[in-house]
Design a protein around this motif. Structure first.
Motif, mmCIF file in Angstrom:
data_model
loop_
_atom_site.group_PDB
_atom_site.id
_atom_site.type_symbol
_atom_site.label_atom_id
_atom_site.label_comp_id
_atom_site.label_asym_id
_atom_site.label_seq_id
_atom_site.Cartn_x
_atom_site.Cartn_y
_atom_site.Cartn_z
ATOM 1 N N ASN A 470 -2.737 1.811 -1.420
ATOM 2 C CA ASN A 470 -1.409 1.268 -1.151
ATOM 3 C C ASN A 470 -0.597 1.015 -2.414
ATOM 4 O O ASN A 470 0.634 1.054 -2.375
ATOM 5 C CB ASN A 470 -1.535 -0.032 -0.357
ATOM 6 N N GLY A 471 -1.290 0.744 -3.531
ATOM 7 C CA GLY A 471 -0.556 0.454 -4.755
ATOM 8 C C GLY A 471 0.410 1.550 -5.156
ATOM 9 O O GLY A 471 1.502 1.276 -5.663
ATOM 10 N N GLN A 472 0.019 2.806 -4.923
ATOM 11 C CA GLN A 472 0.850 3.950 -5.304
ATOM 12 C C GLN A 472 1.539 4.611 -4.107
ATOM 13 O O GLN A 472 2.262 5.590 -4.286
ATOM 14 C CB GLN A 472 0.000 4.993 -6.030
ATOM 15 N N LYS A 473 1.309 4.074 -2.916
ATOM 16 C CA LYS A 473 1.882 4.683 -1.706
ATOM 17 C C LYS A 473 3.258 4.082 -1.433
ATOM 18 O O LYS A 473 3.404 2.876 -1.243
ATOM 19 C CB LYS A 473 0.952 4.441 -0.515
ATOM 20 N N MET A 474 4.277 4.932 -1.384
ATOM 21 C CA MET A 474 5.648 4.446 -1.287
ATOM 22 C C MET A 474 6.125 4.241 0.150
ATOM 23 O O MET A 474 7.240 3.780 0.376
ATOM 24 C CB MET A 474 6.591 5.415 -2.011
#
Length: 675
Positions: A470-474
């Protein structure tokens, strides 16, 4: 998006190189070709002594207690790298790895035939104590052939090859090795004088530094600074930040071998092989000095005569601890202090230390809030006032919904029409509803920026390692800081989207996102003087970090943990990632509690410094960041009083407070000059 400009970096490096390097100071003599050193569990040091090079049977491990050396085990061949792990020292000895318990009982843990390829000259060793993994270098024939790095999984009794001429064709003579996080390694090529970073999962390698002929020992300190010794030249180099060039900090040794970090964290312990000595060298890096002198500042119980309304026993007669989670003010000239508890009650009282008083309840939504001690990252986690509260009577609250599974809510509430000192629970207007897969990493800080927009911190969804990326999922709010306009409404939402939000109009991107790549910001705060947004980011395995949050900034999680690659897809420094301005290792603390920049008057020693703490080790620091130099210039400890700080807050005058769990109802401490 690096956090400091190239010109500033270049100027710093030029200034650093103008300084003369120190000469390491000898503190123990009489050793015979000492090669490597490590610390044991009680502060004792263990040193490998090769004896006569190439002669079998005269090598040994020496233990040093109270400055006095004694043999732990003898009869070794050419013992070299050494580490401590689980009541044993582990070392390389020509073609085998040996373990020795602290009473001197030795065994061959991994013989030559246990390796995928028969080793020629085992050299350095490193350990990942969390996962029981060793890294061992083989320098090969020392003329450019047969070099390797092996990964030894102690728990599974498995050895694999991570580095060889197949993975790095130009590899010449691997020597020193160190972990870079848990998923990558750094290896020194002595003959080439360079360093390679290697991702263990796929063996992808990149050259990260050069110009250190004879590179040998590799050492991290507690703050992300990296040190390299040179056996050939007797020099010691430092790399202050990823991507920076090596800086000479020490010279004058005959053969600087495998060093370790000193017990005080401020010096390197370096064996000088040809001199037969152990030496010490300060970890101070010219041009990158950091003031770490303790400040005469302490935490002192605030409002000693204050009683929280409703505090006491539950129906079973058990004391319910006070869990103050937010302390703030209304900025309305009333000089009141407002404290929200994690159970969902917001209290207020007069800002008077001497007064005997009981708090008044501003808002009670405890029946809406899910909080249990076993899932203690849920609850009422955030609360702030609208900048125009005096005119519109609006507040904003972040809480976990008791009527929904794993769901947080951000809502607007308003004061009662007939009582401006009380919030109407029925006035709730829900702005955001955030579902997440696990109970932890909720984030929860809400605050208005100087631009008048509401900022909201959301964790990555919980568990460990960001399993859903989720950290890199926009397409998700999780692992982000959001920014919304609560004064307008658009697109059917009860709020507007600021037009300069960085991802507005991008297909598949949540337009509320302001910054990304965050694991669990706990907590953030705006500097009331500069408007800068500071965030304490809780780490995963090894590192805690401090970030300056920028519009559109990507802070790397979960492909980086602080300054280091993370996981099987971990990456090194990249121009599109913003590194933290500061990190500290889990040897110092394991869960950062972010504070804020002090702008009060009572403690001038703290002016302009970012105050933060560690929840596990109860340590406090005041950090100073120099924007012109693009680096931290001081990180000074404050007097520790054994407080596990949940959160920080400030009153209307800018004085700062620390909030702690309390079984007596005394959970508010102020920062004050030490008496």
């Amino acid at each position: 998006m690096k956090t400091f400009a190239f010109a500033a970096c270049l100027a710093t490096l030029l200034a650093a190189n103008a300084f003369a390097a120190d000469t390491p100071a000898s503190f123990l003599t009489g050793l015979t070709n000492p090669e490597s050193v490590c610390y044991g569990p009680k502060g004792e040091m263990y040193v490998t002594e090769i004896g006569e090079p190439g002669k079998d049977g005269d090598g040994k491990v020496t233990v040093i207690r109270d400055g006095k050396p004694a043999q732990l085990v003898g009869g070794l061949d050419d013992p070299k790298g050494i580490v401590y792990y689980k009541d044993m020292v582990w070392l390389t000895d020509k073609t085998k790895v040996i373990s020795v318990d602290l009473q001197g009982k030795m065994k061959v843990a991994y013989a030559a035939d246990a390796f995928p390829t028969t080793p020629l000259f085992l050299n350095d060793i490193a350990v990942d104590v969390l996962n029981g993994i060793l890294l061992v270098t083989d320098s090969g024939d020392r003329m450019g052939h047969g070099g390797a790095v092996y990964r030894i999984d102690i728990r599974q009794n498995k050895i694999t090859t991570v580095v060889s001429n197949e993975t790095i064709p130009e590899l010449n003579m691997p020597n020193g090795v160190a972990f870079d996080g848990a998923s990558s390694l750094i290896v020194a090529d002595m003959n080439q004088g360079c360093l390679y970073r290697v991702r263990i999962a796929d063996k992808k390698a990149e050259k990260i530094a050069e110009g250190m002929d004879g590179a040998d020992g590799l050492v991290w300190d507690h703050f992300g600074r990296f040190f390299v010794t040179s056996w050939k030249t007797g020099k010691v180099f430092a790399i202050p930040r990823p991507g920076q060039k090596p800086i000479l900090i020490g010279e004058g040794l005959k053969a600087a071998a495998d060093a370790c970090l000193g017990s005080n964290g401020k010096e390197l312990i370096i064996p000088d092989m040809k001199s037969g000595t152990l030496t010490k060298l300060s970890t101070t890096i010219p041009g990158w000095e950091v003031d770490d002198k303790p400040l005469a500042v302490e935490t002192r119980l605030a409002f000693p005569n204050l009683k929280f309304a409703g505090f006491g026993e539950d129906e079973s007669g058990k004391i319910v601890p006070l869990r103050p989670i937010v302390l703030t003010h209304a900025n309305d000239g009333s000089n009141r202090v407002f404290v929200a508890t994690q159970q969902g009650v917001i209290h207020y009282f007069k800002n008077d230390d001497a007064a005997a008083q009981e708090t008044k309840v501003f808002l009670d939504i405890s029946k809406k809030v899910r909080y249990e001690d076993k899932t203690n990252e849920e609850g009422c986690l955030g609360f702030c006032f609208h900048p125009k509260f005096k005119e519109n009577g609006e507040i904003f609250v972040f809480y976990t919904d008791i009527n929904a599974k794993l769901t947080n809510v951000v809502s607007r509430f308003k004061v009662k029409k007939d009582d401006p000192n009380s919030i109407d629970p029925a006035s709730e207007e829900e702005l955001l509803r955030i579902e997440h897969p696990f109970w932890n990493h909720d984030g929860g800080t809400v605050a208005f920026g100087p631009d008048g927009y509401l900022y909201i911190a959301l964790g990555d969804g919980g568990s460990g390692g960001d399993p859903f990326k989720n950290g890199q999922k926009m397409s998700t709010w999780l692992g982000k800081i959001l920014r919304i306009d609560v004064n307008t409404k658009s697109d059917g939402k009860p709020y507007g989207i600021p037009t300069d939000n960085p991802f507005v109009g991008k297909e598949g991107f949540k337009p509320e996102i302001f910054a990304l790549g965050l694991r669990n910001v706990w907590r953030f705060a705006f500097d009331r003087k500069t408007g800068d947004l500071w965030a304490g980011e809780v780490g995963q395995n090894l590192f805690e970090e401090v970030n300056l949050i920028k519009n559109g900034g990507n802070y790397g999680w979960s492909i980086r943990e602080s300054l280091h690659p993370f996981g099987d897809e971990g990456v090194s420094e990249r121009d599109d990632l913003i590194d933290p301005i500061w990190e500290y290792h889990h040897d110092l603390g394991k869960s950062i509690t972010g504070g804020g920049v002090y702008r009060g008057k009572d403690v001038p020693e703290l002016e302009g410094k970012y105050v933060y703490a560690d929840y596990v080790t109860n340590k406090f620091w005041a950090l100073k960041y120099d924007a012109a130099q693009g680096r931290v210039v001081s990180n000074q400890p404050l007097q520790s009083t054994g407080l596990s700080v949940l959160s920080f807050g400030e009153d209307e005058q800018g004085e700062m407070y620390a909030l702690v769990v309390s079984g007596t109802g005394k959970g508010i401490y102020r920062l004050a000059k030490t008496k």
